[in-house]
Write a protein that holds these residues in place. Sequence first.
Motif, short mmCIF file in Angstrom:
data_model
loop_
_atom_site.label_atom_id
_atom_site.label_comp_id
_atom_site.label_asym_id
_atom_site.label_seq_id
_atom_site.Cartn_x
_atom_site.Cartn_y
_atom_site.Cartn_z
N ASP A 441 0.87 -1.05 -0.13
CA ASP A 441 -0.14 -0.23 -0.16
C ASP A 441 0.99 1.25 -0.10
O ASP A 441 1.10 1.81 0.97
CB ASP A 441 -0.72 -0.16 1.11
N LEU A 442 1.56 1.96 -1.13
CA LEU A 442 2.08 2.59 -1.29
C LEU A 442 1.01 4.13 -1.68
O LEU A 442 0.18 4.36 -2.36
CB LEU A 442 2.59 2.44 -2.31
N LYS A 443 1.79 4.86 -1.05
CA LYS A 443 1.08 6.53 -1.05
C LYS A 443 1.57 7.32 -2.81
O LYS A 443 2.56 7.37 -1.97
CB LYS A 443 0.38 7.08 -0.13
N LEU A 444 0.94 7.54 -3.66
CA LEU A 444 1.91 7.65 -4.57
C LEU A 444 1.60 9.44 -5.03
O LEU A 444 0.44 9.88 -4.92
CB LEU A 444 2.49 7.32 -6.12
N SER A 445 2.64 10.24 -5.23
CA SER A 445 2.01 11.93 -5.46
C SER A 445 1.94 12.47 -7.26
O SER A 445 3.43 12.20 -7.49
CB SER A 445 2.76 12.98 -4.79
N THR A 446 1.30 12.38 -8.00
CA THR A 446 2.04 13.27 -9.03
C THR A 446 2.44 14.55 -9.26
O THR A 446 2.14 16.00 -8.72
CB THR A 446 0.56 13.67 -9.86
N THR A 447 3.58 14.63 -10.03
CA THR A 447 4.85 15.23 -10.20
C THR A 447 4.63 16.35 -11.13
O THR A 447 5.01 16.96 -10.85
CB THR A 447 6.51 15.60 -10.00
N GLY A 448 4.05 15.85 -11.75
CA GLY A 448 3.78 15.87 -13.61
C GLY A 448 3.51 15.38 -14.59
O GLY A 448 3.69 14.04 -15.01
N PHE A 449 3.39 15.62 -15.46
CA PHE A 449 2.27 15.76 -16.64
C PHE A 449 2.63 16.46 -18.12
O PHE A 449 2.68 17.29 -17.95
CB PHE A 449 1.18 15.19 -16.56
N ILE A 492 7.00 8.54 -4.51
CA ILE A 492 6.53 7.78 -2.56
C ILE A 492 6.27 8.58 -1.98
O ILE A 492 8.16 9.73 -1.76
CB ILE A 492 7.67 6.76 -2.77
N SER A 493 5.63 8.78 -1.87
CA SER A 493 5.75 9.39 -0.36
C SER A 493 6.75 9.11 1.07
O SER A 493 6.49 8.13 0.79
CB SER A 493 3.23 9.82 0.02
N GLY A 494 7.01 10.26 0.94
CA GLY A 494 8.10 9.52 2.17
C GLY A 494 9.43 9.28 1.35
O GLY A 494 10.34 8.47 2.42
N ASN A 495 9.49 9.29 0.04
CA ASN A 495 10.25 8.49 -0.22
C ASN A 495 10.59 8.68 -1.70
O ASN A 495 10.78 8.30 -2.16
CB ASN A 495 10.93 6.22 -0.44
N SER A 496 11.36 10.01 -1.25
CA SER A 496 11.36 10.53 -2.92
C SER A 496 12.05 10.44 -3.36
O SER A 496 12.97 10.13 -4.94
CB SER A 496 11.26 11.85 -2.61
#
Length: 511
Positions: A441-449, A492-496
């Motif tokens: 269960d990983l929380k991903l954050s979008t950084t660009g597209f 990954i939130s917490g593991n950039s």
Amino acid sequence: MASGKLSPRQKMINLMYLVFIAMLAMNMSKEVLSAFGYMNEKLIENNITATTKNQDVLDNLATKASEQPEKYKSLYEIASKVNTLSNDFNTYLESQKTFFLEGKEDKTDYETMDQSNLVDEYFFKNNKPTDEGQKFLDNINGYRNSIIELLGDKSPLKASINKRFDTSDQEIKDGIKLQPWLNNRYEGFPLISTVTNLTAMQTDIKTTQSEIFSNLLGGQLESDVSMSNYKTILIPEKSAFFQGENFKGKIVLGRYDASLKPSEVVVNGRKVTKIEDGGAILEFPAGSVGERDIKGKFVFIENGEPVEIEINSSYAVIPKPNSAVISADKMNVVYRGVVNPMTISIPGIPDNKVTATGSGLRKGSGSGKYIMTPSSGREVTINVSGTLPNGQKVSSSQKFRIKDIPSPRGTIRKQSGHIKMPKTSLGKATVGVELADFDFDLKLSTTGFTVKVPGQSAVVVRGSRMNVQAQKAISKAKRGDVVTLFDIKSTISGNSGYRIKPASPVSVEIQ
């Protein structure tokens, strides 16, 4: 005082004496009436307390009947019937008291309750019971007989119940002259004494209930502590034994009572002489690999007679381990960029005697728990060693594949692939990413597209929402055009520091 010729003065003095004596008698009568009233109040208070206690016992018995029906169900059924009979009779008596006191504005003015005519007319006619008087007798006799029938003729409470609710003729002179019970107890008595008598009979009902409940529970308790109800329990020193070891453990009785001293214990044909805390201490060769039986008996003396309790149990003998058991809690691989929980143990060896090493492996929280965070490479080897109880060393190793986190897929409104929506909605939408069917269960954050509208130049966007340029390009899209969002990047939130592969593109057909 009345003999001879008296003067008018003497006659006046004698009359005054008579009046004085009458006044004393009246005062004494008032005190007695009040005493009956105060006694009635006290009995009512006691009955309220007794009712609560009896109900508590009945509720407790109901709980036991639901938890252990084989022991308490039949007892609860008897107690419930006793309770019903008692409540019905108690209600009838209460209705009689209410009738006798009806019309009394102050039901505590006991000094005015000195008449007997109300009770006499209600219970008697021509010196015989009226219909209501006979009904009163029938209720008393019916309650007594129903309770005794329920308990059985051999009940130790039969004699006291018969005496408590006895309505037989009463002796009134030298054991010769008899008087009907109802006349003896109620005819000619002041009203307050009748009311107090009825309350006292309600007290007898509560006492009868209490005695019956105590007798039922006491009988079960006596049965529980009987030797025939004990069960033997095998308590091995550990759950499994290696071939060649001695079995160590003990067999105890279910109560774990140290005061229990068996006269004899036999296990697998041999007498056991070492007894501690009510248990027979066992020690013998464990035997060959497989299931091994323990059979025998405990012997106790009860009431001068021997009582045997069977011992019938078993234990397992397993071979000595020559390899460790290692398993990944999530999959048969470990993933780079995430914390991989693992369980590492060796059967028969405690956790503090097991050592596990490997690149990126560290001890976790809990027995046998480890955490693996692999870095470079495609494989990692975990080496495990342990020390057996006899000091012998065992070791083993196992390789795990290292995989990268799979590519996520892009989403709009948590939808992926090809979707349809108005261009105004697309301009306000948030671009997300998700890992489909991934075990972590990983929380991903979008950084660009990047956004590509047909007929327009591609627009690079930072963050997860459309910028001004992207919104302007989308506003020029026509109905039926397919806008593509691609090169979707995330962290990954917490593991950039770990680089996630670009997500799969999303196609949006303009409506």
